[in-house]
Design a protein around this motif. Structure first.
Motif, PDB file in Angstrom:
ATOM      1  N   THR A  51      37.104  12.140  50.808  1.00  0.00           N
ATOM      2  CA  THR A  51      38.098  12.593  51.770  1.00  0.00           C
ATOM      3  C   THR A  51      39.502  12.281  51.271  1.00  0.00           C
ATOM      4  O   THR A  51      39.799  11.158  50.865  1.00  0.00           O
ATOM      5  N   VAL A  52      40.351  13.303  51.286  1.00  0.00           N
ATOM      6  CA  VAL A  52      41.743  13.183  50.856  1.00  0.00           C
ATOM      7  C   VAL A  52      42.632  13.484  52.062  1.00  0.00           C
ATOM      8  O   VAL A  52      42.543  14.565  52.645  1.00  0.00           O
ATOM      9  N   LEU A  53      43.468  12.531  52.429  1.00  0.00           N
ATOM     10  CA  LEU A  53      44.427  12.724  53.519  1.00  0.00           C
ATOM     11  C   LEU A  53      45.816  12.874  52.916  1.00  0.00           C
ATOM     12  O   LEU A  53      46.347  11.936  52.303  1.00  0.00           O
ATOM     13  N   ALA A  54      46.390  14.062  53.048  1.00  0.00           N
ATOM     14  CA  ALA A  54      47.741  14.334  52.542  1.00  0.00           C
ATOM     15  C   ALA A  54      48.707  14.255  53.710  1.00  0.00           C
ATOM     16  O   ALA A  54      48.560  14.990  54.699  1.00  0.00           O
ATOM     17  N   ILE A  55      49.711  13.388  53.601  1.00  0.00           N
ATOM     18  CA  ILE A  55      50.596  13.053  54.713  1.00  0.00           C
ATOM     19  C   ILE A  55      52.017  13.481  54.365  1.00  0.00           C
ATOM     20  O   ILE A  55      52.592  13.022  53.366  1.00  0.00           O
ATOM     21  N   GLY A  76      34.758  20.371  46.348  1.00  0.00           N
ATOM     22  CA  GLY A  76      33.939  19.799  47.404  1.00  0.00           C
ATOM     23  C   GLY A  76      34.566  18.652  48.156  1.00  0.00           C
ATOM     24  O   GLY A  76      33.923  18.044  49.020  1.00  0.00           O
ATOM     25  N   ALA A  77      35.820  18.322  47.835  1.00  0.00           N
ATOM     26  CA  ALA A  77      36.492  17.255  48.571  1.00  0.00           C
ATOM     27  C   ALA A  77      36.851  17.723  49.976  1.00  0.00           C
ATOM     28  O   ALA A  77      37.040  18.912  50.231  1.00  0.00           O
ATOM     29  N   ARG A  78      36.952  16.801  50.868  1.00  0.00           N
ATOM     30  CA  ARG A  78      37.334  17.057  52.259  1.00  0.00           C
ATOM     31  C   ARG A  78      38.839  16.833  52.376  1.00  0.00           C
ATOM     32  O   ARG A  78      39.310  15.704  52.278  1.00  0.00           O
ATOM     33  N   ILE A  79      39.586  17.901  52.563  1.00  0.00           N
ATOM     34  CA  ILE A  79      41.043  17.837  52.566  1.00  0.00           C
ATOM     35  C   ILE A  79      41.561  17.866  54.001  1.00  0.00           C
ATOM     36  O   ILE A  79      41.215  18.751  54.788  1.00  0.00           O
ATOM     37  N   ILE A  80      42.417  16.899  54.329  1.00  0.00           N
ATOM     38  CA  ILE A  80      43.046  16.812  55.646  1.00  0.00           C
ATOM     39  C   ILE A  80      44.561  16.837  55.435  1.00  0.00           C
ATOM     40  O   ILE A  80      45.089  16.095  54.603  1.00  0.00           O
ATOM     41  N   LEU A  81      45.245  17.683  56.191  1.00  0.00           N
ATOM     42  CA  LEU A  81      46.700  17.745  56.137  1.00  0.00           C
ATOM     43  C   LEU A  81      47.285  17.171  57.424  1.00  0.00           C
ATOM     44  O   LEU A  81      46.905  17.587  58.519  1.00  0.00           O
ATOM     45  N   GLY A 112      46.612  25.379  55.829  1.00  0.00           N
ATOM     46  CA  GLY A 112      45.347  24.661  55.731  1.00  0.00           C
ATOM     47  C   GLY A 112      44.181  25.579  55.427  1.00  0.00           C
ATOM     48  O   GLY A 112      43.323  25.264  54.600  1.00  0.00           O
ATOM     49  N   ARG A 113      44.136  26.728  56.083  1.00  0.00           N
ATOM     50  CA  ARG A 113      43.057  27.688  55.819  1.00  0.00           C
ATOM     51  C   ARG A 113      43.104  28.172  54.365  1.00  0.00           C
ATOM     52  O   ARG A 113      42.070  28.271  53.692  1.00  0.00           O
ATOM     53  N   LEU A 114      44.299  28.480  53.896  1.00  0.00           N
ATOM     54  CA  LEU A 114      44.433  28.982  52.540  1.00  0.00           C
ATOM     55  C   LEU A 114      43.992  27.949  51.505  1.00  0.00           C
ATOM     56  O   LEU A 114      43.344  28.291  50.508  1.00  0.00           O
ATOM     57  N   GLU A 121      46.695  18.534  61.198  1.00  0.00           N
ATOM     58  CA  GLU A 121      47.309  17.921  62.372  1.00  0.00           C
ATOM     59  C   GLU A 121      48.828  17.948  62.220  1.00  0.00           C
ATOM     60  O   GLU A 121      49.354  17.580  61.167  1.00  0.00           O
ATOM     61  N   VAL A 122      49.510  18.379  63.277  1.00  0.00           N
ATOM     62  CA  VAL A 122      50.976  18.411  63.291  1.00  0.00           C
ATOM     63  C   VAL A 122      51.441  17.562  64.468  1.00  0.00           C
ATOM     64  O   VAL A 122      51.158  17.898  65.628  1.00  0.00           O
ATOM     65  N   LEU A 123      52.138  16.467  64.181  1.00  0.00           N
ATOM     66  CA  LEU A 123      52.566  15.535  65.213  1.00  0.00           C
ATOM     67  C   LEU A 123      53.948  15.920  65.738  1.00  0.00           C
ATOM     68  O   LEU A 123      54.579  16.856  65.248  1.00  0.00           O
ATOM     69  N   ASP A 124      54.422  15.201  66.749  1.00  0.00           N
ATOM     70  CA  ASP A 124      55.629  15.586  67.469  1.00  0.00           C
ATOM     71  C   ASP A 124      56.820  14.670  67.243  1.00  0.00           C
ATOM     72  O   ASP A 124      57.710  14.590  68.096  1.00  0.00           O
ATOM     73  N   PHE A 125      56.878  13.979  66.126  1.00  0.00           N
ATOM     74  CA  PHE A 125      58.063  13.184  65.837  1.00  0.00           C
ATOM     75  C   PHE A 125      59.217  14.126  65.488  1.00  0.00           C
ATOM     76  O   PHE A 125      58.998  15.260  65.052  1.00  0.00           O
TER      77      PHE A 125
END
Length: 285
Positions: A51-55, A76-81, A112-114, A121-125
């Protein structure tokens, strides 16, 4: 089709690239990249079921390493933006703040789809206001995402210059680095942090061609980007990276600045000239 192992410079001129810039590309052809930086087809430590979390601070920041993200997803990695803001304060878009927040949320989801991300996830800061926040709030939000997704690998900005000097980028890089280093030493996640960066030759080129770098990048090299210790070849992801630029249509003016003349060359050629994404890696001890 032209042999892509040899760049057909006559064809490049035929697409209408300005003569001065064409001359610059010709001169820079062998000087854009740092050949001393080891190259890889994918980030070390990333593969199937990792799992890769890109912040990031804003939707579109993932452009800095879009080719690498796409390659990891295909492996095959699990990508999270994760984006800390909606990017609603961007100028010259024709939208008001509320409208732009919705537009950029949709663009982030499309990105993300592409790229093959599993979640976005898009936060509200507040866009443009991260430096003025109590760090406890955004750091808690980032930590919560790390707890939800349990990434072995984090990707973000560096904590000194934030790629080109944007204050939101810098604060994001600072918080990610602090959380990474504060993780329990016996925890299996996260184990690696990759910070997007550039070699000196590309920084010098960017400071000539890119307004954002001319305006914000520090003149003192010691205050600039961390030196890269890894480069990922993204030539095979040229079409994906080019398509990603179009996904962020609301940011066309800014993208035209940071990716100068990208729309005047075929994608395979543009990303043959700029065929690597660079990283500084940090491993937990």
């Amino acid at each position: 089709m032209a042999d892509r192992r040899q760049i057909p410079w006559g064809a490049v001129a035929a697409v209408g690239l300005p003569t001065a810039l064409l001359g610059g590309f010709l001169l820079a052809r062998g000087q854009l990249n740092d050949e001393s930086v080891p190259r890889a087809q994918i980030l070390p430590g990333v593969g199937a079921e990792v799992t890769v979390l890109a912040i990031w601070a804003h939707p579109d920041d993932e452009i800095t390493c879009a080719g690498t993200l796409a390659r990891m997803a295909k492996a095959g990695a699990r990508i999270i933006l994760l984006y800390l803001t909606h990017g609603e304060a961007a100028q010259g878009t024709g939208y008001d703040l509320e409208e732009l927040a919705k537009v950029r949320l949709a663009e982030a989801k499309a990105a993300g789809r592409l790229l093959g991300a599993e979640a976005v996830e898009v936060l509200d800061f507040p866009d443009g206001g991260l430096s003025g926040l109590d760090p406890a709030g955004p750091k808690a939000a980032i930590a919560a995402a790390i707890g939800r997704y349990r990434p072995q690998v984090l990707i973000s900005f560096d904590e000194k210059v934030g790629f080109y000097g944007h204050p939101d980028h810098i604060r994001t890089g600072v918080w990610v680095r602090e959380l990474f280093e504060a993780a329990p030493k016996d925890s299996p996640w996260p184990r690696l942090l990759y910070q997007v960066t550039l070699p000196g030759a590309l920084v010098r080129l960017a400071r000539r061609l890119v307004e954002a770098f001319r305006t914000h990048y520090p003149a003192d090299p010691d205050k600039g980007l961390p030196p890269p210790d890894l480069a990922v070849n993204i030539a095979h992801e040229a079409q994906t990276k080019r398509a990603l630029l179009d996904v962020h249509a609301s940011q066309a003016r800014i993208i035209a600045d940071v990716q100068p003349y990208y729309d005047r060359l075929p994608a395979w050629l543009y990303y043959r000239l700029f065929d690597r994404e660079y990283f500084a890696s940090i491993r937990r001890r």
